[in-house]
Design a protein around this motif. Structure first.
Motif, PDB file in Angstrom:
ATOM      1  N   SER A   1      31.998 -12.790  78.844  1.00 24.75           N
ATOM      2  CA  SER A   1      31.939 -12.202  77.503  1.00 24.75           C
ATOM      3  C   SER A   1      32.926 -11.050  77.370  1.00 24.75           C
ATOM      4  O   SER A   1      33.558 -10.883  76.312  1.00 24.75           O
ATOM      5  CB  SER A   1      30.524 -11.708  77.203  1.00 24.75           C
ATOM      6  OG  SER A   1      29.624 -12.798  77.121  1.00 24.75           O
TER       7      SER A   1
ATOM      8  N   HIS B   1      32.811 -20.633  84.118  1.00 26.00           N
ATOM      9  CA  HIS B   1      31.815 -20.337  83.073  1.00 26.00           C
ATOM     10  C   HIS B   1      32.420 -20.541  81.692  1.00 26.00           C
ATOM     11  O   HIS B   1      31.778 -21.134  80.805  1.00 26.00           O
ATOM     12  CB  HIS B   1      31.305 -18.904  83.229  1.00 26.00           C
ATOM     13  CG  HIS B   1      30.256 -18.541  82.223  1.00 26.00           C
ATOM     14  ND1 HIS B   1      28.917 -18.635  82.475  1.00 26.00           N
ATOM     15  CD2 HIS B   1      30.368 -18.090  80.930  1.00 26.00           C
ATOM     16  CE1 HIS B   1      28.222 -18.267  81.399  1.00 26.00           C
ATOM     17  NE2 HIS B   1      29.089 -17.938  80.443  1.00 26.00           N
TER      18      HIS B   1
ATOM     19  N   THR C   1      25.599 -10.802  85.158  1.00 26.70           N
ATOM     20  CA  THR C   1      25.870 -12.210  85.443  1.00 26.70           C
ATOM     21  C   THR C   1      27.351 -12.496  85.220  1.00 26.70           C
ATOM     22  O   THR C   1      28.075 -11.712  84.591  1.00 26.70           O
ATOM     23  CB  THR C   1      25.055 -13.126  84.516  1.00 26.70           C
ATOM     24  OG1 THR C   1      25.516 -12.953  83.162  1.00 26.70           O
ATOM     25  CG2 THR C   1      23.572 -12.812  84.614  1.00 26.70           C
TER      26      THR C   1
ATOM     27  N   HIS D   1      30.884 -23.080  78.990  1.00 29.27           N
ATOM     28  CA  HIS D   1      30.166 -22.492  77.856  1.00 29.27           C
ATOM     29  C   HIS D   1      31.056 -22.203  76.643  1.00 29.27           C
ATOM     30  O   HIS D   1      30.532 -22.061  75.519  1.00 29.27           O
ATOM     31  CB  HIS D   1      29.479 -21.200  78.295  1.00 29.27           C
ATOM     32  CG  HIS D   1      28.396 -21.415  79.305  1.00 29.27           C
ATOM     33  ND1 HIS D   1      27.123 -21.826  78.968  1.00 29.27           N
ATOM     34  CD2 HIS D   1      28.404 -21.296  80.661  1.00 29.27           C
ATOM     35  CE1 HIS D   1      26.383 -21.945  80.055  1.00 29.27           C
ATOM     36  NE2 HIS D   1      27.136 -21.626  81.109  1.00 29.27           N
ATOM     37  N   HIS D   2      32.364 -22.117  76.840  1.00 33.02           N
ATOM     38  CA  HIS D   2      33.286 -21.807  75.733  1.00 33.02           C
ATOM     39  C   HIS D   2      34.534 -22.684  75.833  1.00 33.02           C
ATOM     40  O   HIS D   2      35.658 -22.180  75.854  1.00 33.02           O
ATOM     41  CB  HIS D   2      33.678 -20.325  75.755  1.00 33.02           C
ATOM     42  CG  HIS D   2      32.515 -19.385  75.691  1.00 33.02           C
ATOM     43  ND1 HIS D   2      31.897 -19.045  74.504  1.00 33.02           N
ATOM     44  CD2 HIS D   2      31.848 -18.730  76.683  1.00 33.02           C
ATOM     45  CE1 HIS D   2      30.891 -18.216  74.763  1.00 33.02           C
ATOM     46  NE2 HIS D   2      30.837 -18.009  76.077  1.00 33.02           N
TER      47      HIS D   2
ATOM     48  N   GLY E   1      28.294 -14.706  83.255  1.00 39.19           N
ATOM     49  CA  GLY E   1      28.380 -14.832  81.803  1.00 39.19           C
ATOM     50  C   GLY E   1      28.703 -13.506  81.134  1.00 39.19           C
ATOM     51  O   GLY E   1      29.454 -13.468  80.140  1.00 39.19           O
ATOM     52  N   ASP E   2      28.178 -12.398  81.666  1.00 37.41           N
ATOM     53  CA  ASP E   2      28.506 -11.075  81.124  1.00 37.41           C
ATOM     54  C   ASP E   2      29.997 -10.778  81.297  1.00 37.41           C
ATOM     55  O   ASP E   2      30.642 -10.237  80.390  1.00 37.41           O
ATOM     56  CB  ASP E   2      27.687  -9.993  81.824  1.00 37.41           C
ATOM     57  CG  ASP E   2      26.197 -10.107  81.555  1.00 37.41           C
ATOM     58  OD1 ASP E   2      25.828 -10.621  80.470  1.00 37.41           O
ATOM     59  OD2 ASP E   2      25.412  -9.699  82.428  1.00 37.41           O
TER      60      ASP E   2
END
Length: 372
Positions: free
Chosen positions: A72, A100, A66, A104-105, A68-69
């Motif tokens: 990260s 993202h 994703t 999310h961050h 998101g991966d």
């Protein structure tokens, strides 16, 4: 540890504000070759490769990955480099990573630029089909048609085509999986960092309406559309992209120039700018960004207090031309002639009578000119 990190390249001073640059699917960090060196004059630029692209290991992600991966992995890279909060710009898939991160961050981002990208990529089906094709046939056929997807007719960047052809099929396919699953349309209103959107007017992959959709949903976002640009705008229109990114990311320099004018006066700053040459341009930028944009804007001390400290330091080092300029600045910052005199008298004790004698002569001349 390094083989677990995204391959990357760092440029610019380590002490400068960090700026991370993300690539598009099928390219490497070479996508930023004509933009990153210029940005590094005022930023610690870190550009990175997607898994399976450039020098990044394909195994950093796998099937069903994703966005998101990928985000990260970017945060892991930033952590490994000692970077906490950073500005971010990304193209296409790299732009999706930026969105993202912003949702999310948000604590990690100071500002965001999303280039030739989207909050969704036209549904999962085409990307799943492309992933299956690449796993089955490799990247040769796709690389043959890259020019038409990436650039306007007649334009090419051979290095980027080679990057596409040489990418690892599994890494590329996993990135396609990430694009298939990506859709942040219902979260865009949560983006709270300053956001710039850059669209290529002739981009068939993420046409301008995709960037307009983001601009309409993200509070206070700015949209720039570039004529003559297709999907890889930093490669095709590097000057225009650089101009837009500088205007967006260099808020410290802009604020520094405002404070510099408030303290020193327009006439002095105008003269300094008029004398600027390519040789001195980076030094002038350094002054505006660090001295005026970060130190003089720190609210811990008042401008009156900063003026008193500055006068003392200039006397201590015998910088009497600068002293005259800062006597004028001290008056703008609210110091009376009597207070300036008291500061200079203090320097006689700690910097020496001869130094204070020269300082009084300089200050008396400047104050008389001010009175006139």
């Amino acid at each position: 540890m390094t083989d677990q990190l995204l391959n990357h390249r760092e440029e610019g001073p380590a002490s400068a504000p960090p700026l991370l640059l993300g690539p598009s699917l099928g390219t490497s960090y070479a996508l930023w070759d004509r933009v990153a060196p210029e940005l590094s004059a005022g930023h610690r630029v870190v550009r990175w490769d997607l898994p399976g692209h450039g020098g990044s290991a394909a195994g950093l992600i796998g099937a069903g990955a994703t966005v998101g991966d990928l985000a990260s992995l970017v945060l892991t890279l930033a952590d490994a480099l000692g970077i906490g909060r950073f500005a971010y710009a990304g193209v296409s898939l790299g732009g999706a990573v930026g969105l993202h991160l912003a949702v999310h961050h948000p604590d990690r981002l100071s500002s965001l630029a999303v280039i030739c990208s989207s909050a969704h990529f036209n549904g999962a089906g085409p990307w799943r089909e492309r992933a299956a094709r690449v796993r089955r046939e490799g990247l040769g056929g796709l690389a043959d048609g890259a020019d038409a997807r990436w650039f306007t007719a007649g334009f090419t960047v051979p290095q980027l085509i080679r990057d596409h052809r040489e990418a690892d099929p599994e890494g590329y396919a996993a990135c396609c999986d990430a694009l298939a699953a990506f859709d942040l349309r219902d979260r865009l209103a949560e983006v709270s960092v300053p956001t710039l959107l850059i669209a290529g007017r002739e981009d068939p992959a993420t046409p301008p309406e995709h960037l307009r959709e983001i601009a309409d949903a993200v509070p206070d976002a700015t949209l720039v559309e570039l004529p003559g640009a297709s999907h890889l705008a930093p490669a095709q229109r590097p000057g225009a992209v650089l101009t837009a990114l500088r205007a967006h990311f260099d808020g410290t320099a802009r604020r520094g120039m405002e404070v510099r004018r408030e303290v020193l006066g327009d006439a002095h700053v105008d003269r300094a700018q008029a004398r600027q040459t390519p040789f001195t341009a980076r030094f002038q930028d350094f002054i505006s960004r660090y001295a005026w944009g970060e130190i003089w804007t720190d609210p811990t001390l008042t401008r009156r207090e900063r003026s008193m400290i500055t006068l003392t330091a200039l006397v201590a080092h015998g910088h009497y031309d600068e002293l005259g300029m800062h006597v004028r600045a001290a008056r703008r910052n609210g110091l009376t002639p009597e207070e300036i005199g008291a500061v200079l008298l203090q320097t006689a004790v700690y910097c020496g009578v001869p130094a204070a004698n020269s300082a009084f002569a300089t200050a008396q001349r400047v104050l008389a000119e001010e009175d006139e």
